[in-house]
Scaffold this motif. Structure first.
Motif, mmCIF file in Angstrom:
data_model
loop_
_atom_site.group_PDB
_atom_site.id
_atom_site.type_symbol
_atom_site.label_atom_id
_atom_site.label_comp_id
_atom_site.label_asym_id
_atom_site.label_seq_id
_atom_site.Cartn_x
_atom_site.Cartn_y
_atom_site.Cartn_z
ATOM 1 N N ASP A 190 -84.765 43.584 54.821
ATOM 2 C CA ASP A 190 -83.694 42.922 55.554
ATOM 3 C C ASP A 190 -82.596 43.925 55.909
ATOM 4 O O ASP A 190 -82.708 45.113 55.611
ATOM 5 C CB ASP A 190 -83.123 41.750 54.752
ATOM 6 C CG ASP A 190 -82.618 42.154 53.369
ATOM 7 O OD1 ASP A 190 -82.575 43.365 53.061
ATOM 8 O OD2 ASP A 190 -82.241 41.264 52.595
ATOM 9 N N GLU A 191 -81.543 43.402 56.523
ATOM 10 C CA GLU A 191 -80.421 44.248 56.948
ATOM 11 C C GLU A 191 -79.754 44.956 55.782
ATOM 12 O O GLU A 191 -79.350 46.105 55.896
ATOM 13 C CB GLU A 191 -79.370 43.370 57.656
ATOM 14 C CG GLU A 191 -79.239 43.638 59.100
ATOM 15 C CD GLU A 191 -78.169 42.762 59.743
ATOM 16 O OE1 GLU A 191 -77.130 42.474 59.121
ATOM 17 O OE2 GLU A 191 -78.400 42.378 60.900
ATOM 18 N N ASP A 226 -69.154 56.017 49.126
ATOM 19 C CA ASP A 226 -68.472 55.601 47.903
ATOM 20 C C ASP A 226 -68.475 54.090 47.706
ATOM 21 O O ASP A 226 -68.473 53.616 46.572
ATOM 22 C CB ASP A 226 -67.025 56.116 47.906
ATOM 23 C CG ASP A 226 -66.980 57.627 47.848
ATOM 24 O OD1 ASP A 226 -67.697 58.205 47.009
ATOM 25 O OD2 ASP A 226 -66.250 58.240 48.644
ATOM 26 N N ASN A 227 -68.472 53.329 48.802
ATOM 27 C CA ASN A 227 -68.388 51.890 48.667
ATOM 28 C C ASN A 227 -69.032 51.221 49.877
ATOM 29 O O ASN A 227 -68.792 51.614 51.007
ATOM 30 C CB ASN A 227 -66.911 51.474 48.560
ATOM 31 C CG ASN A 227 -66.724 50.079 48.048
ATOM 32 O OD1 ASN A 227 -67.682 49.352 47.822
ATOM 33 N ND2 ASN A 227 -65.475 49.693 47.870
ATOM 34 N N LEU A 228 -69.844 50.193 49.612
ATOM 35 C CA LEU A 228 -70.441 49.377 50.660
ATOM 36 C C LEU A 228 -70.051 47.938 50.398
ATOM 37 O O LEU A 228 -70.282 47.418 49.310
ATOM 38 C CB LEU A 228 -71.967 49.506 50.668
ATOM 39 C CG LEU A 228 -72.738 48.505 51.531
ATOM 40 C CD1 LEU A 228 -72.416 48.702 53.009
ATOM 41 C CD2 LEU A 228 -74.227 48.614 51.293
ATOM 42 N N ARG A 229 -69.430 47.318 51.380
ATOM 43 C CA ARG A 229 -69.034 45.910 51.263
ATOM 44 C C ARG A 229 -69.631 45.142 52.431
ATOM 45 O O ARG A 229 -69.821 45.681 53.507
ATOM 46 C CB ARG A 229 -67.515 45.761 51.296
ATOM 47 C CG ARG A 229 -66.863 46.368 50.103
ATOM 48 C CD ARG A 229 -65.395 46.122 50.135
ATOM 49 N NE ARG A 229 -64.795 46.833 49.012
ATOM 50 C CZ ARG A 229 -63.550 46.721 48.661
ATOM 51 N NH1 ARG A 229 -62.741 45.936 49.344
ATOM 52 N NH2 ARG A 229 -63.088 47.386 47.642
ATOM 53 N N ILE A 249 -71.445 41.763 58.827
ATOM 54 C CA ILE A 249 -70.400 42.781 58.889
ATOM 55 C C ILE A 249 -70.461 43.603 57.611
ATOM 56 O O ILE A 249 -70.409 43.067 56.506
ATOM 57 C CB ILE A 249 -69.005 42.160 59.071
ATOM 58 C CG1 ILE A 249 -68.942 41.454 60.420
ATOM 59 C CG2 ILE A 249 -67.927 43.235 58.966
ATOM 60 C CD1 ILE A 249 -67.640 40.754 60.691
ATOM 61 N N TYR A 250 -70.561 44.922 57.795
ATOM 62 C CA TYR A 250 -70.634 45.851 56.666
ATOM 63 C C TYR A 250 -69.504 46.860 56.798
ATOM 64 O O TYR A 250 -69.208 47.325 57.888
ATOM 65 C CB TYR A 250 -71.975 46.583 56.657
ATOM 66 C CG TYR A 250 -73.151 45.666 56.467
ATOM 67 C CD1 TYR A 250 -73.604 45.358 55.188
ATOM 68 C CD2 TYR A 250 -73.790 45.079 57.552
ATOM 69 C CE1 TYR A 250 -74.671 44.497 54.997
ATOM 70 C CE2 TYR A 250 -74.858 44.216 57.378
ATOM 71 C CZ TYR A 250 -75.293 43.934 56.100
ATOM 72 O OH TYR A 250 -76.338 43.077 55.909
ATOM 73 N N VAL A 251 -68.914 47.199 55.655
ATOM 74 C CA VAL A 251 -67.853 48.203 55.625
ATOM 75 C C VAL A 251 -68.314 49.310 54.679
ATOM 76 O O VAL A 251 -68.529 49.073 53.495
ATOM 77 C CB VAL A 251 -66.508 47.609 55.144
ATOM 78 C CG1 VAL A 251 -65.451 48.701 55.074
ATOM 79 C CG2 VAL A 251 -66.059 46.481 56.055
ATOM 80 N N LEU A 252 -68.474 50.507 55.233
ATOM 81 C CA LEU A 252 -68.855 51.677 54.454
ATOM 82 C C LEU A 252 -67.602 52.505 54.251
ATOM 83 O O LEU A 252 -66.875 52.764 55.209
ATOM 84 C CB LEU A 252 -69.889 52.515 55.201
ATOM 85 C CG LEU A 252 -71.316 51.977 55.325
ATOM 86 C CD1 LEU A 252 -71.386 50.741 56.170
ATOM 87 C CD2 LEU A 252 -72.211 53.042 55.881
ATOM 88 N N CYS A 258 -62.182 57.448 54.905
ATOM 89 C CA CYS A 258 -62.413 56.675 56.129
ATOM 90 C C CYS A 258 -63.284 55.480 55.821
ATOM 91 O O CYS A 258 -64.026 55.462 54.845
ATOM 92 C CB CYS A 258 -63.013 57.536 57.223
ATOM 93 S SG CYS A 258 -64.681 58.098 56.883
ATOM 94 N N LYS A 259 -63.174 54.467 56.689
ATOM 95 C CA LYS A 259 -63.996 53.252 56.578
ATOM 96 C C LYS A 259 -64.710 53.076 57.893
ATOM 97 O O LYS A 259 -64.160 53.351 58.946
ATOM 98 C CB LYS A 259 -63.112 52.023 56.341
ATOM 99 C CG LYS A 259 -62.474 51.970 54.990
ATOM 100 C CD LYS A 259 -61.697 50.683 54.862
ATOM 101 C CE LYS A 259 -61.056 50.600 53.504
ATOM 102 N NZ LYS A 259 -60.317 49.385 53.299
#
Length: 150
Positions: free
Chosen positions: A60-61, A82-85, A91-94, A149-150
């Motif tokens: 999956d995604e 460092d972080n994946l939300r 919607i993904y925030v790296l 950065c995000k």
């Protein structure tokens, strides 16, 4: 280690060259980000093709995003994200707290306005990789404090 230095220098020269050409009247300044993003898109497509040739299909995604954060990012930038939300709605925030392409710049606020032009190639890199994995996406970058950065 030498290939990392070459990549950093090449990236800096690409950004400088695109913006220098715009200043000399060969293009609009607003198109510079688009040009860098397009270059990154093509490179991202090629890299993902190479990196996934011996990999099993993703379920999956979320599995694809984990691959981007771990394997892809590690290969390109020599560290994991460092972080994946996610909001579980696409919607993904790296987040990278010490992004390699920004560490060469001073951490002062005066350079925050220049940071987006150094992130355009990377946005294209991610978008190109996701495109080759079958995900249409919009990739944006945000810098609130250097070199994160995000």
């Amino acid at each position: 280690m030498a290939d990392e230095a070459l990549f950093l220098l090449l990236h800096s020269e690409m950004v400088a060259g695109v913006y220098r050409a715009a200043e000399q009247g060969e293009g609009e300044n607003g198109r510079c980000t688009t040009k860098l993003e397009s270059m990154g898109f093509r490179v991202g497509q090629g890299l993902i093709e190479r990196f996934t040739k011996d990999t099993a299909r993703f379920k999956d995604e979320l599995d694809i995003m984990k691959f981007i954060c771990k394997d892809f990012w590690t290969t390109v930038f020599k560290k994991q994200i460092d972080n994946l939300r996610t909001n579980h709605q696409g919607i993904y925030v790296l987040q990278d707290n010490k992004f390699r392409l920004l560490t060469q710049m001073s951490a002062g606020k005066q350079y925050l306005e220049h940071a987006p032009k150094y992130l355009a190639f990377t946005c294209g890199l991610i978008r190109g990789g996701l495109s080759n994995l079958g995900i249409k996406s919009i990739v944006t970058a945000e810098v609130s404090s250097m070199p994160a950065c995000k």
